[in-house]
Enzyme design. Structure first.
Site, mmCIF file in Angstrom:
data_model
loop_
_atom_site.group_PDB
_atom_site.id
_atom_site.type_symbol
_atom_site.label_atom_id
_atom_site.label_comp_id
_atom_site.label_asym_id
_atom_site.label_seq_id
_atom_site.Cartn_x
_atom_site.Cartn_y
_atom_site.Cartn_z
ATOM 1 N N ASP A 101 0.051 16.225 10.048
ATOM 2 C CA ASP A 101 0.577 16.555 8.717
ATOM 3 C C ASP A 101 1.380 17.864 8.689
ATOM 4 O O ASP A 101 1.079 18.773 7.904
ATOM 5 C CB ASP A 101 -0.556 16.617 7.668
ATOM 6 C CG ASP A 101 -1.458 15.396 7.687
ATOM 7 O OD1 ASP A 101 -1.000 14.339 8.171
ATOM 8 O OD2 ASP A 101 -2.610 15.482 7.220
ATOM 9 N N ASP A 117 -0.390 9.201 0.779
ATOM 10 C CA ASP A 117 0.174 10.542 0.564
ATOM 11 C C ASP A 117 1.678 10.609 0.265
ATOM 12 O O ASP A 117 2.472 9.931 0.915
ATOM 13 C CB ASP A 117 0.047 11.401 1.827
ATOM 14 C CG ASP A 117 -1.315 11.361 2.460
ATOM 15 O OD1 ASP A 117 -2.209 10.729 1.923
ATOM 16 O OD2 ASP A 117 -1.453 11.980 3.529
ATOM 17 N N TRP A 131 0.804 -1.246 0.000
ATOM 18 C CA TRP A 131 0.000 0.000 0.000
ATOM 19 C C TRP A 131 0.829 1.285 0.000
ATOM 20 O O TRP A 131 1.823 1.389 0.702
ATOM 21 C CB TRP A 131 -0.886 -0.009 1.248
ATOM 22 C CG TRP A 131 -1.621 1.263 1.470
ATOM 23 C CD1 TRP A 131 -1.200 2.337 2.196
ATOM 24 C CD2 TRP A 131 -2.926 1.611 0.966
ATOM 25 N NE1 TRP A 131 -2.164 3.336 2.170
ATOM 26 C CE2 TRP A 131 -3.231 2.908 1.420
ATOM 27 C CE3 TRP A 131 -3.863 0.950 0.160
ATOM 28 C CZ2 TRP A 131 -4.432 3.558 1.112
ATOM 29 C CZ3 TRP A 131 -5.056 1.597 -0.133
ATOM 30 C CH2 TRP A 131 -5.326 2.886 0.336
ATOM 31 N N MET A 132 0.324 2.306 -0.727
ATOM 32 C CA MET A 132 0.870 3.672 -0.698
ATOM 33 C C MET A 132 -0.269 4.673 -0.588
ATOM 34 O O MET A 132 -1.295 4.507 -1.227
ATOM 35 C CB MET A 132 1.640 3.923 -1.991
ATOM 36 C CG MET A 132 1.835 5.381 -2.374
ATOM 37 S SD MET A 132 2.458 5.581 -4.071
ATOM 38 C CE MET A 132 4.184 5.320 -3.823
ATOM 39 N N TRP A 139 -9.334 7.970 -1.114
ATOM 40 C CA TRP A 139 -9.788 7.125 -0.008
ATOM 41 C C TRP A 139 -11.091 6.442 -0.381
ATOM 42 O O TRP A 139 -11.974 7.054 -0.958
ATOM 43 C CB TRP A 139 -9.991 7.960 1.269
ATOM 44 C CG TRP A 139 -8.693 8.432 1.813
ATOM 45 C CD1 TRP A 139 -8.210 9.716 1.814
ATOM 46 C CD2 TRP A 139 -7.680 7.631 2.422
ATOM 47 N NE1 TRP A 139 -6.961 9.748 2.388
ATOM 48 C CE2 TRP A 139 -6.617 8.485 2.774
ATOM 49 C CE3 TRP A 139 -7.559 6.260 2.698
ATOM 50 C CZ2 TRP A 139 -5.455 8.026 3.385
ATOM 51 C CZ3 TRP A 139 -6.403 5.804 3.313
ATOM 52 C CH2 TRP A 139 -5.376 6.689 3.656
ATOM 53 N N PHE A 145 2.556 9.073 10.485
ATOM 54 C CA PHE A 145 1.654 9.707 9.526
ATOM 55 C C PHE A 145 2.394 10.799 8.741
ATOM 56 O O PHE A 145 3.576 11.046 8.941
ATOM 57 C CB PHE A 145 0.435 10.277 10.262
ATOM 58 C CG PHE A 145 -0.651 9.255 10.533
ATOM 59 C CD1 PHE A 145 -0.406 7.895 10.471
ATOM 60 C CD2 PHE A 145 -1.943 9.673 10.857
ATOM 61 C CE1 PHE A 145 -1.413 6.956 10.720
ATOM 62 C CE2 PHE A 145 -2.957 8.754 11.108
ATOM 63 C CZ PHE A 145 -2.702 7.404 11.046
ATOM 64 N N SER A 146 1.621 11.488 7.900
ATOM 65 C CA SER A 146 2.231 12.399 6.921
ATOM 66 C C SER A 146 3.030 13.529 7.549
ATOM 67 O O SER A 146 2.763 13.955 8.677
ATOM 68 C CB SER A 146 1.151 12.974 6.021
ATOM 69 O OG SER A 146 0.747 11.980 5.112
HETATM 70 C C1 FRU Z 1 -4.298 12.076 4.196
HETATM 71 C C2 FRU Z 1 -4.073 11.384 5.534
HETATM 72 C C3 FRU Z 1 -3.271 12.286 6.466
HETATM 73 C C4 FRU Z 1 -2.626 11.305 7.386
HETATM 74 C C5 FRU Z 1 -2.324 10.161 6.459
HETATM 75 C C6 FRU Z 1 -2.394 8.808 7.116
HETATM 76 O O1 FRU Z 1 -4.584 11.210 3.150
HETATM 77 O O2 FRU Z 1 -5.304 11.016 6.114
HETATM 78 O O3 FRU Z 1 -4.037 13.267 7.117
HETATM 79 O O4 FRU Z 1 -1.477 11.823 7.984
HETATM 80 O O5 FRU Z 1 -3.260 10.226 5.415
HETATM 81 O O6 FRU Z 1 -1.935 7.804 6.253
#
Ligand code: FRU
Length: 510
Positions: A170, A43, A40-41, A307, A102-103
């Site tokens: 993020d 952001d 999986w990939m 998503w 996370f991002s």
């Molecule tokens: C955006 C997001 C970010 C989060 C990341 C988790 O697509 O929901 O807000 O950090 O993906 O994978």
């Protein structure tokens, strides 16, 4: 002493190794778009220019083709076109990022590459309410191996005020007049998207400056992945709002990605801005992130998926890809986006046709393929509608159509008959002035299509899942269209060469 982080990275690499080769032979695998080596990939993260190379990290789950405990995958390129995968940069597992890295973003300081990312922890079963997010740092001396900062998290809690305590993520960092700044995705306590501004002198100690923008009705319940930069004298805030309501042909995807244009007052921390503009009118474009390169170019890349979309490649043990890197410019009173000029490095087998008239539908000699760039200058003054069909297989009826309707001024991308996967139609307003000239630049890479109209005024991106035989291209006009100029190139493979059996093709010197 054992290095648990590096051990977790090694385990993740072994997991990928088991399926890498099988994934590489999938006919839907992109040849010139970055995709995960397997699994999986989502952001793009930490997109930056560091020591002569472009680095692209990405949200990655290296154990299945589903979103789960987030790692940071890592790819690198000298030219934004030919990418090679590096070892995974971040694996979750510390107390503060136990359930996901996370991002976040990257910046160079004292010659070292610093990653600022969100540590995620689940505190219960409900993934919307039972979470704790904090901001963390990882540092690398060489741009390959990253060590998490011993003092993590560097921002432990969301600030006081009308700021949701848990949805706090993020960070995108930049430098301005000798200080570091970061924007963070947030929401108010009653769920309106907003962006927070932070400031730091050393990347370690951060001060909350202000709620920079947001908190308004109509802009969704959460703003993810903010990115603030200046472009030709104006400030631009790119963001990915969740939960904007559809409005005619706009905001039809589950979540949106776009920008606000305005001015950030660094003293007050307030961003005055105009309305929200979409960055891409297609189906699959989310969480864009930008970098500024050595040549002063602002370059954006996004997750080429959405998503909750159906992703047929999951059955083949991978999921997701990046868009092409796109240069942002302010021209003709608007933000335009076009693939970086370096894409031309991949061109091969040129086809060039001029002054061809189309009435009804026609194929043209030498014009077909599943990995190509197609440039069209179309005179559509005598057509009610005109366009092109891509990835056509007449026997099976598969086709992806792009058609411009002169009366409504709308360009329609239709993937109802594209093959497997989700269908649907997206429409974008495209201005065709009196001269009646429509310029299109199309990039097809097996399971994706990216459309740029009128020199980057409008972009539309879609994942499609055609059969391997669906390689036809057909032109069509209701009335008469003149193809003033057609240029087509096949594009060489430039990603995933490490998996190639041919050592020369995989050679380090890309
Ligand atoms: C955006 C997001 C970010 C989060 C990341 C988790 O697509 O929901 O807000 O950090 O993906 O994978």
């Amino acid at each position: 002493m054992k290095d648990h982080h590096q051990e977790r990275i090694a385990a993740a690499e072994r997991s990928l190794q088991n399926v890498r080769e099988r994934v590489a032979s999938d006919p839907w695998r992109p040849r010139y778009h970055v995709a995960p080596p397997a699994y999986w990939m989502n952001d793009p993260n930490g997109f930056c220019y560091y020591r002569g190379e472009y680095h692209l990290f990405y949200q990655h789950h290296p154990y299945s083709p589903l979103w789960d405990d987030m790692h940071w995958g890592h790819a690198v390129s000298r030219d934004l076109v030919r990418w090679r995968q590096l070892p995974i940069a971040l694996a979750p597992g510390e107390t503060y990022d136990r359930d996901g890295c996370f991002s976040g973003s990257a910046i160079e300081k004292d010659g070292k590459l610093h990653l600022l990312y969100t540590g995620n922890i689940w505190t219960g079963d409900n993934r919307d309410t039972d979470l704790k997010q904090s901001q963390c740092l990882a540092i690398s001396e060489d741009g390959v191996r990253f060590d998490k900062w011993a003092g993590n998290p560097v921002i432990a809690e969301a600030p006081e005020g009308d700021i949701h305590p848990f949805h706090f993520r993020d960070p995108k960092v930049w430098r301005h007049e000798g200080a570091y700044y970061a924007v963070l995705g947030s929401r108010t306590k009653d769920h309106k998207g907003q962006v927070l501004l932070y400031r730091s002198d050393d990347l370690l100690r951060w001060q909350f400056v202000s709620v920079m923008a947001g908190g308004r009705e109509g802009y969704g319940y959460m703003w993810e992945c903010p990115d603030l930069f200046s472009l030709d004298g104006r400030d631009v805030l790119v963001l990915s709002p969740q939960g904007m309501k559809p409005d005619g042909d706009k905001y039809l995807n589950l979540h949106q990605a776009g920008y606000l244009e305005g001015r950030l007052d660094y003293e007050t921390g307030k961003f005055e801005h105009g309305g929200f503009t979409m960055l891409d009118y297609g189906f699959d474009f989310y969480a864009p992130q930008t970098l500024l390169d050595e040549r002063g170019r602002r370059i954006m890349i996004a997750w080429m998926a959405m998503w909750e979309s159906e992703m047929p490649e999951q059955e083949r043990q991978w999921a997701g890809a990046m868009t092409l890197p796109r240069e942002l410019r302010y021209e003709r009173g608007r933000l335009i986006t076009l693939p970086v000029a370096e894409m031309a490095l991949l061109r091969t087998n040129p086809v060039s046709l001029d002054q061809v008239t189309i009435e009804g539908e026609a194929e043209l000699p030498g014009v077909s393929g599943d990995c190509f760039e197609l440039e069209l200058l179309l005179d559509i003054r005598e057509a009610r509608s005109a366009g092109v069909k891509l990835c056509v297989n007449e026997a099976s009826g598969e086709e992806t159509t792009l058609i411009y309707d002169r009366e409504s001024g709308m360009l329609t991308l239709d993937r109802e008959r594209s093959g497997q996967g989700p269908g649907g139609v997206r429409r974008a307003p495209v201005e065709v002035a009196d001269g009646g000239l429509l310029r299109l630049r199309l990039f097809v890479d097996r399971s994706s299509v990216e459309v740029f109209a009128q020199d980057g005024e409008i972009a539309m991106t879609a994942r499609i899942y055609p059969g391997a035989e669906s390689t036809g291209i057909r032109f069509m006009a209701d009335g008469r269209m003149r193809i003033v100029a057609l240029r087509k190139w096949d594009l060489d493979r430039s990603v995933g060469l490490e998996e190639s059996a041919d050592p020369a093709a995989a050679g380090g010197e890309l």
